[in-house]
Every structure is written in C-alpha cells, then in structure tokens.
Design an enzyme around this catalytic site. Structure first.
Site, short mmCIF file in Angstrom:
data_model
loop_
_atom_site.label_atom_id
_atom_site.label_comp_id
_atom_site.label_asym_id
_atom_site.label_seq_id
_atom_site.Cartn_x
_atom_site.Cartn_y
_atom_site.Cartn_z
N SER A 121 -7.04 -15.05 8.09
CA SER A 121 -7.52 -15.60 6.83
C SER A 121 -7.80 -17.09 7.03
O SER A 121 -7.65 -17.60 8.13
CB SER A 121 -6.49 -15.37 5.74
OG SER A 121 -5.25 -15.80 6.20
N LEU A 122 -8.17 -17.76 5.97
CA LEU A 122 -8.49 -19.18 6.07
C LEU A 122 -7.54 -19.98 5.20
O LEU A 122 -7.13 -19.51 4.13
CB LEU A 122 -9.92 -19.43 5.57
CG LEU A 122 -11.06 -18.83 6.40
CD1 LEU A 122 -12.36 -18.88 5.62
CD2 LEU A 122 -11.20 -19.57 7.71
N TYR B 264 2.10 1.96 -3.37
CA TYR B 264 1.00 2.43 -4.19
C TYR B 264 0.74 3.91 -3.90
O TYR B 264 0.61 4.73 -4.81
CB TYR B 264 -0.25 1.59 -3.89
CG TYR B 264 -1.49 2.08 -4.60
CD1 TYR B 264 -1.73 1.72 -5.93
CD2 TYR B 264 -2.40 2.91 -3.97
CE1 TYR B 264 -2.85 2.17 -6.60
CE2 TYR B 264 -3.53 3.38 -4.63
CZ TYR B 264 -3.75 3.00 -5.95
OH TYR B 264 -4.86 3.46 -6.61
N CYS C 217 24.71 -7.12 -8.21
CA CYS C 217 23.53 -7.08 -9.08
C CYS C 217 22.58 -5.96 -8.63
O CYS C 217 22.05 -6.00 -7.52
CB CYS C 217 22.79 -8.41 -9.05
SG CYS C 217 21.27 -8.36 -10.04
N ASP D 159 -17.97 -13.66 -1.60
CA ASP D 159 -16.86 -12.94 -2.25
C ASP D 159 -17.10 -11.43 -2.13
O ASP D 159 -17.51 -10.78 -3.08
CB ASP D 159 -16.78 -13.37 -3.72
CG ASP D 159 -15.45 -13.01 -4.35
OD1 ASP D 159 -14.57 -12.52 -3.61
OD2 ASP D 159 -15.29 -13.19 -5.56
N ARG E 158 -10.78 -5.04 7.19
CA ARG E 158 -9.80 -6.01 7.64
C ARG E 158 -8.38 -5.43 7.63
O ARG E 158 -7.59 -5.68 8.53
CB ARG E 158 -9.86 -7.24 6.73
CG ARG E 158 -8.88 -8.31 7.06
CD ARG E 158 -9.12 -9.48 6.13
NE ARG E 158 -8.34 -10.61 6.52
CZ ARG E 158 -7.07 -10.79 6.15
NH1 ARG E 158 -6.49 -9.92 5.38
NH2 ARG E 158 -6.41 -11.86 6.53
N CYS F 27 22.28 -7.66 -14.49
CA CYS F 27 23.71 -7.36 -14.29
C CYS F 27 24.61 -8.19 -15.20
O CYS F 27 25.82 -8.01 -15.20
CB CYS F 27 24.10 -7.57 -12.83
SG CYS F 27 24.10 -9.30 -12.32
N ASP G 180 0.83 -1.20 0.00
CA ASP G 180 0.00 0.00 0.00
C ASP G 180 0.87 1.25 0.00
O ASP G 180 0.55 2.25 -0.64
CB ASP G 180 -0.90 0.02 1.25
CG ASP G 180 -2.01 -1.01 1.13
OD1 ASP G 180 -2.71 -1.22 2.12
OD2 ASP G 180 -2.15 -1.58 0.04
N LYS H 95 -16.48 -24.87 9.49
CA LYS H 95 -15.99 -24.44 10.81
C LYS H 95 -16.40 -25.45 11.87
O LYS H 95 -17.59 -25.82 11.93
CB LYS H 95 -16.61 -23.09 11.19
CG LYS H 95 -16.28 -21.97 10.23
CD LYS H 95 -17.10 -20.72 10.52
CE LYS H 95 -16.76 -19.65 9.49
NZ LYS H 95 -17.66 -18.49 9.59
N CYS I 198 20.64 -15.50 -10.22
CA CYS I 198 21.74 -14.63 -10.62
C CYS I 198 22.85 -14.78 -9.60
O CYS I 198 22.59 -14.77 -8.39
CB CYS I 198 21.22 -13.19 -10.64
SG CYS I 198 22.52 -11.97 -10.54
S1 IVH Z 1 -14.73 -17.06 8.60
C1 IVH Z 1 -11.05 -16.81 11.46
N1 IVH Z 1 -16.76 -17.28 6.98
O1 IVH Z 1 -12.86 -15.24 3.65
C2 IVH Z 1 -11.79 -16.98 10.18
N2 IVH Z 1 -14.90 -16.01 6.24
O2 IVH Z 1 -10.11 -16.31 3.48
C3 IVH Z 1 -12.77 -15.91 9.93
N3 IVH Z 1 -15.18 -15.00 4.04
O3 IVH Z 1 -11.20 -12.69 5.29
C4 IVH Z 1 -13.36 -15.97 8.59
N4 IVH Z 1 -17.21 -15.75 3.66
O4 IVH Z 1 -13.46 -12.12 4.31
C5 IVH Z 1 -15.53 -16.77 7.15
N5 IVH Z 1 -18.65 -17.52 5.66
C6 IVH Z 1 -17.44 -17.02 5.83
C7 IVH Z 1 -16.82 -16.22 4.87
C8 IVH Z 1 -15.54 -15.74 5.10
C9 IVH Z 1 -16.20 -15.02 3.18
C10 IVH Z 1 -13.90 -14.32 3.79
C11 IVH Z 1 -13.47 -13.38 4.88
C12 IVH Z 1 -12.05 -13.78 5.22
C13 IVH Z 1 -11.68 -14.65 4.08
C14 IVH Z 1 -10.71 -15.70 4.54
#
Ligand code: IVH
Length: 716
Positions: free
Chosen positions: A103-104, A57, A461, A141, A160, A434, A54, A313, A455
């Site tokens: 994230s997942l 950017y 370089c 999404d 986030r 280089c 960022d 989950k 390299c």
């Molecule tokens: S659970 C600790 N549930 O996926 C985990 N995430 O790749 C909390 N997302 O940043 C996330 N649908 O933006 C969860 N039903 C869902 C979701 C979801 C979309 C997104 C979310 C997260 C990303 C993780």
C-alpha cells in the site's frame, strides 16, 4: 470488537446464547444475520473499512445459508446469499504474489509533500543541487490487480487480496477489452507482472445502474463498488458485459525491465499496448508536485472517473531500490489525498465497545447518510475526551467526515440544531460487559491520564476474553477458517471455548459432550467437520504469527516479526523475557531485549507484563501442549553473511547515509542495534567514531570500515 450498547445491553439478550428452537427464532435470526451481512458488505465494498476478517464474514454467510436451508420458508430473494456480486472470497483460487502488493503512505497537507521530498533527499544523501525527479499521477479509486505476461502472453491475473495472496481472476480479466492478451514490441520481458487499477467510468457506472434497475439487479453505490462486484463475478460472461477499464502504473516480478526510470517503464507499457494514464507528469520539486495536485483536484469532476488523490513516485529506479520499503509501503512513493468529504446527520446513540486489551471505545450510531457517495451509519468518536471537548450529545446533529479508506469520523456538532432535551454524554466508569471499574491510567513519567479508559476486569471480563480469542483466530494470526467472531461468541457463551487452548481440544471434548456441536441448530455435520479440520490445519504455526496472535499489548505484526527474527524460537524469546522479569530497566536481560532494532521500552514492558503474569504462562503452557510453534524461517536474506548478526553503525559514513545503511543491513537479515555490547558482531565505524568505537575495542568486537562492510555484504 464486542459491541455492547450500554442502554440496550440488558434488554436484548444475545440471540446466539442458546441453540435456536422455534421457527420464530429462526426467522428473527435470518433477519438479523441478513442485516449484519449487508452491513459488512457495505463496510467492505463501499466504505473499504471492514470491521471483521474475511474468515469471519464467510462464517456469517455460512450460518445464514445453513439456516435458510433448514427454514426455506424464511429465505427470500433479497437475501445476501442470493447475491452473487459479493461472492465469498474463497470462491476463487488463490494466487501468491511473487512480489507483495503493497500500500502507500498518505500525505494530506502541503507540508507532508515537502517532508516527503526532503526525507528522500536526506535518505539518499543528495545535495540541494542534485536533481530529484518525481512522477506525479492520479490515484485511481478502483481495485488493484496484478497481471502476469509470459513471453508477452497474458497468463494469469490476481487481485491484491491481503497483499501477499490474492484471488485468481484470470478468466474475468481476459474479458476486459482494454487489457491486451498479448503485448507487442521487441523489448517485452520473458516474465512481467504488470500492476494497475481496474475501474469503471462515471458514464458506464450510471448506465450499468440504469440497466440493473430495469432488470431488478443490484444497484451499486459507487463506481469502485460496481467495478469490484463486476470483477468478482463467478460467471465471466457477466464480467464481459461490464465495460471495465484499466490503467497500468506499476509492476511486480519482472525478468528484465525496459527502462531505468518509473516514467520509462510506464512509457514502455504504453508501447506494448497497455493503457496508461495520460495525466502522468515528471516533476522536479515539491512545489511542482503541489501545482500538479491542485491542477488535478480542480479537474477532478471532469475526468470522467473517480480518483481520490494523486500519487508521487521517485522516478529513478536505482533510487527506488535504495529507498526500499518501510513495513508495508515504499519509501519512494506517497499518496496525496484530496480533502475529506462531509455531510450532516443525527447522532442516534453512542455505543461503547470493549476491545481485547480492555479499551472502551465510543462509536457513533448515526442516522444513515451519504458521504461522498457512500452510506455511513457508524463513525468513530475517538475517545472520551473528544466527546467532552466537542460536547457531543445523543440527539445532536453532527458533521460526519469520510476521507478515502479511513473510518468515518464525527467532526463537530451543529449547535443551532441541538434539541433542548439533550444532556451531556456521561462516559461509563464501569465496563459495560463485566461491570469492573474502567479507569484511565496515569502515564508513569508525566502523570497525565491516558486518553483511553480501560476495563480493569482483565481475565474475568468476558468481552476482553472474547476479543482476545477473536484476535487469536483472525486472519493475520492463527487464521482459522470458519471460526469467525460470531462462532467465537457462541462457543464462548456456551462454555465450549474459554481460552486459546480450548480451541484445540474442542474436537476431543465434543465427542464426550452431552450436546455435540452438530446437534445444534446452525451447525451442520459437514460444517462441524470442516471447522475441526480447519483447526487441525493450524496445529503448527510460525513464530511471528504466534506472537502476534497472543495479543500482547504493543505487539503488532511488525514487532512480532522483529522479535521472531531476533530470537528464532518461542523458547528463546520466553526465557529472555523471563530473565528480565523483576530485573528493572537497568538490568542486562532488560537491556538485551531493548537493544533489538524496532523494540523499545514500551514493548519490553509489555512483554514482561504479559509473560510475568502467571495466568498467561498457564494458558501458554496449555496451548503449547496442543500446537507447535515453528522456528522463524528467514527468507532470501538467510544466505547473507550478515544474516542474524548484530551490527552497530557509528561515526559518519560517506558512501551510504545512516538510514540507508540500516535499511540495507536489515534487508539482509542483520539486527541493527543502537549500542555496543558483548552480543554485537560488527561495529561499522565511519569518520569521527567516538565512544561506541572505544566500547567495541574494549569488548573485542570486530570493527569494520565502511568499505569493508560494503565488501562483506556484497558477498550476499
Ligand atoms: S502505486 C508500491 N499508483 O492505491 C506501490 N497505486 O494505497 C504501488 N492506486 O493498492 C501502488 N492509483 O490500488 C499506485 N497511480 C497509482 C494508483 C495506485 C491507485 C491504489 C492501488 C494501491 C493503493 C495504495
């Protein structure tokens, strides 16, 4: 990465090499910067695969703004600077998340799902007959958001961001009709951060684009992009006009939870007036999860909003707690993604990029093509062998694939469409930056050549040096605002910054310089002052960030943290590594580093290689004259009685699985080692403990039973 196009590298001198003099150059530079920013906008907003931080950017936009101010005759209404939809991240205030937004991990194949439930059963030591309920729900999404309710009232909302810190978008979130300003019900906790996804329905997306087209506004590439653009409006009255929607599916900090299961909490969300996804189901087995996945995939097109997979989950919250997290993702959840979308297009060129460790990476430059609603013009070609294996040639028609937020990739060549004139691609054997030899090292043990050609120019370089500097200042490293990739390139080419230490002496040298920065086009007086104060703001850096910033091979953020935790100070780490230089794998100093949890021989060798190199030691010495590396500060775990103790688990445990015990100990700040040495503080011995227990007794190390260990950690 420094982008060096082999065929064009000589022909097109970098426009950043000297300060701009003529109007013609300014016009060209405005055009170039606009195109570059638009490309990054697309990567960020549409592909979700940004190539730059960022900060970089923001720096690009700043350069463009400065130029447009100086040469208003070349500023045009289509300029990215006129586009509020992509407001710079810094325009909103920042909010630190009390509980990080993670994230997942992803599953792609059916087996990954079976592995997921099996792994959880193993971790929790569940018998085959014990129930393991798993919640399945669509993966929306959109963009994730954290909304704080205090005494039931909406008080704050944040994006986030990088997971630890997001943008304050409270005013905009309050305009979304689907999100209640007050929660209703008796069991609403005093404080709760409700988390979920902001999205736009297909119908609303189409209507928005039609309206935008009429008013001459920005056309959005997909609903997620439109939702993000709508939420990031600086003027909330614009957000108010966009019919954004919301699904609540998770939570962060909470003073009290209304239930002891995932589905129970989400049911409470619903009672409190929050929108939740009606397609959420509780499943009992991996097979049931897969049925759910297939069912949702089949209904995907008719849902009316974009989803890119489903999320599983673990339902019981006590299980979630025990499972905990690995790195940035929970062990108790996984995203099962839908199959990738594909399209065919023409491969125009193969660009060879040089990374900071000298790795040459091939990038496909494509005739832009829409893949699953997103325009793709670059794709990864992985490596030399992949190009040869697939016989990918410039001019070929290729199949491009894009899956979720993964970088697009070239999958295969459509041979029927191959023009007669194409020739097999000859991978360069010298570095395009280089000219040094670029070689593929053979693996020490197997003798097999590495897939990556590197390299050998090392410190000579310029591409590597620039990339190391860019990495050094990047967001997760020193995080120097306003010193982005383009600035580094310029300051490097202009001989003002060659090493990390030079960044911190820049200001002092600038005062003596024949052409101080503020006299150069593209660097206003205020922007130079801002840059100097951004640099000064980073004269103290945490040990883990510093270690990561050094850009030592194999030392990513997690490993840097592991090392910081283990050694506490830079001096301690440096002397531990120096003691291991030249000692060989069998030596005690080598073993000591190797024993640290999370650290293996690859890392130890990389550390030795780095610190053992005189030039690196010299550069670090110069750097340490300018900055202070703060000792590692432990978080909540610091008060735990086992914090910074080294523990070895041996024998079979009964109340915890080995993995669980290990994860728990690490959460409390202990180091878990695989073998017993004089440095071990505790050996936790279960039934049938063997040689490790003997070693502990021989060395006089404290031996605990499993119960004694649990008593000890319960004091924290
Ligand atoms: S659970 C600790 N549930 O996926 C985990 N995430 O790749 C909390 N997302 O940043 C996330 N649908 O933006 C969860 N039903 C869902 C979701 C979801 C979309 C997104 C979310 C997260 C990303 C993780």
């Amino acid at each position: 990465m420094a982008k060096i196009n082999k065929s064009k590298a000589q022909a097109k001198p970098s426009p950043k090499k000297k300060s701009l003099v003529s109007e013609g150059e300014a016009a060209a530079e405005i055009k170039r910067l606009s195109a570059e920013i638009r490309r990054h906008d697309a990567l960020y907003y549409q592909n979700d695969a940004p190539e730059i931080s960022d900060a970089d950017y923001d720096a690009l936009r700043q350069q463009l703004e400065t130029l447009e101010r100086k040469f208003p005759e070349f500023a045009h209404s289509e300029s990215p600077t006129q586009n509020v939809g992509a407001a710079p991240v810094s325009a909103f205030g920042k909010v630190r998340h009390d509980v990080p937004m993670l994230s997942l991990s992803n599953a792609f194949a059916d087996d990954d799902v079976a592995d997921f439930t099996a792994r959880i059963r193993r971790f929790l030591n569940l018998t085959d007959t014990t129930a393991l309920d798993v919640v399945a729900e669509p993966k929306i999404d959109g963009l994730s958001i954290s909304i704080r309710y205090e005494n039931g009232q909406l008080t704050q909302a944040a994006t986030r961001g990088d997971g630890a810190e997001g943008e304050n978008v409270t005013a905009n979130i309050k305009t979304i009709k689907a999100i209640p300003h007050a929660l209703k019900g008796q069991d609403v906790p005093v404080v709760i951060d409700v988390r979920g996804e902001i999205y736009l329905s297909h119908a609303d997306f189409a209507a928005l684009n039609t309206a935008q087209e009429k008013s001459g506004g920005k056309i959005f590439a997909n609903p997620r992009n439109a939702a993000a653009g709508s939420l990031r409006q600086l003027d909330s009255s614009i957000t108010a006009q966009r019919p954004l929607k919301f699904f609540a599916y998770a939570w962060g900090a909470a003073s009290k939870l209304p239930a002891d299961s995932q589905s129970g909490v989400v049911d409470a969300f619903k009672r409190w007036g929050l929108p939740v996804n009606p397609l959420t189901r509780v499943c009992q087995s991996a097979d049931e999860l897969l049925d759910y996945y297939r069912d949702i995939d089949a209904r995907r097109a008719s849902l009316g909003y974009d989803i890119d997979g489903v999320v599983y989950k673990v339902n019981r919250l006590d299980y979630q707690e025990r499972l905990g997290f690995v790195s940035r993702a929970p062990r108790w959840a996984i995203a099962h993604k839908f199959a990738a979308e594909r399209a065919t297009t023409i491969l125009r060129d193969i660009e060879i990029q040089v990374g900071r460790t000298g790795a040459l990476t091939p990038v496909a430059k494509l005739e832009p093509v829409t893949v699953g609603g997103v325009v793709v013009s670059n794709a990864t070609l992985h490596n030399e062998d992949e190009i040869a294996r697939k016989d990918i040639r410039i001019g070929d028609t290729v199949v491009v694939q894009r899956a979720g937020d993964v970088i697009p990739q070239v999958v295969e060549v459509v041979l029927d469409k191959r023009p007669k004139t194409t020739k097999p691609f000859k991978y360069p054997e010298t570095c395009p930056a280089c000219g040094s030899h670029a070689v593929r090292d053979a693996d020490e043990k197997t003798g097999v050549a590495d897939v990556v050609r590197r390299c050998t120019g090392g410190l000579i370089c310029p591409a590597q040096a620039k990339e190391r500097l860019k990495h050094f200042v990047s967001r997760n490293a020193l995080d120097i605002e306003g010193l982005g990739g383009e600035k580094i390139e310029f300051l490097f080419d202009d001989d003002r910054i060659k090493t990390p230490a030079d960044i911190f002496t820049l200001k002092a040298r600038d005062a003596q310089h024949a052409a101080p920065l503020h006299t150069l086009k593209g660097f206003g007086k205020t922007s130079v002052e801002k840059l100097f104060s951004a640099i000064d703001a980073r004269r103290t850096v945490s040990l883990d960030r510093f270690l990561f910033a050094l850009g030592i091979r194999h030392i990513g953020e997690t490993t840097a943290k592991d090392l910081a935790k283990a050694y506490g100070t830079f001096e301690a780490l440096q002397s531990a590594v120096m003691a291991a230089v030249g000692g060989g794998k069998g030596s005690e100093p080598y073993q000591e580093i190797d024993n640290i949890e999370g650290i293996g021989e690859t890392v130890v060798d990389a550390l030795i290689g780095f610190f053992g190199e005189a030039h690196n030691a010299e550069q670090i010495g110069a750097l340490l004259k300018e900055i202070t590396v703060a000792p590692y500060v432990r978080t909540a775990a610091s008060k735990s009685p086992v914090s910074s103790k080294t523990v070895v688990f041996t024998g079979s445990l009964t109340r915890l699985t080995r993995n669980e015990a290990k994860a728990q100990a690490e959460r409390l700040g202990a180091k878990v080692a695989g073998s017993v040495s004089k440095k071990t503080d505790y050996v936790v011995a279960g039934a049938d403990a063997g040689s490790k227990l003997d070693a502990a007794r021989a060395l006089g190390v404290t031996v605990l039973t499993e119960d004694e260990w649990l008593d000890l950690i319960s004091q924290s």
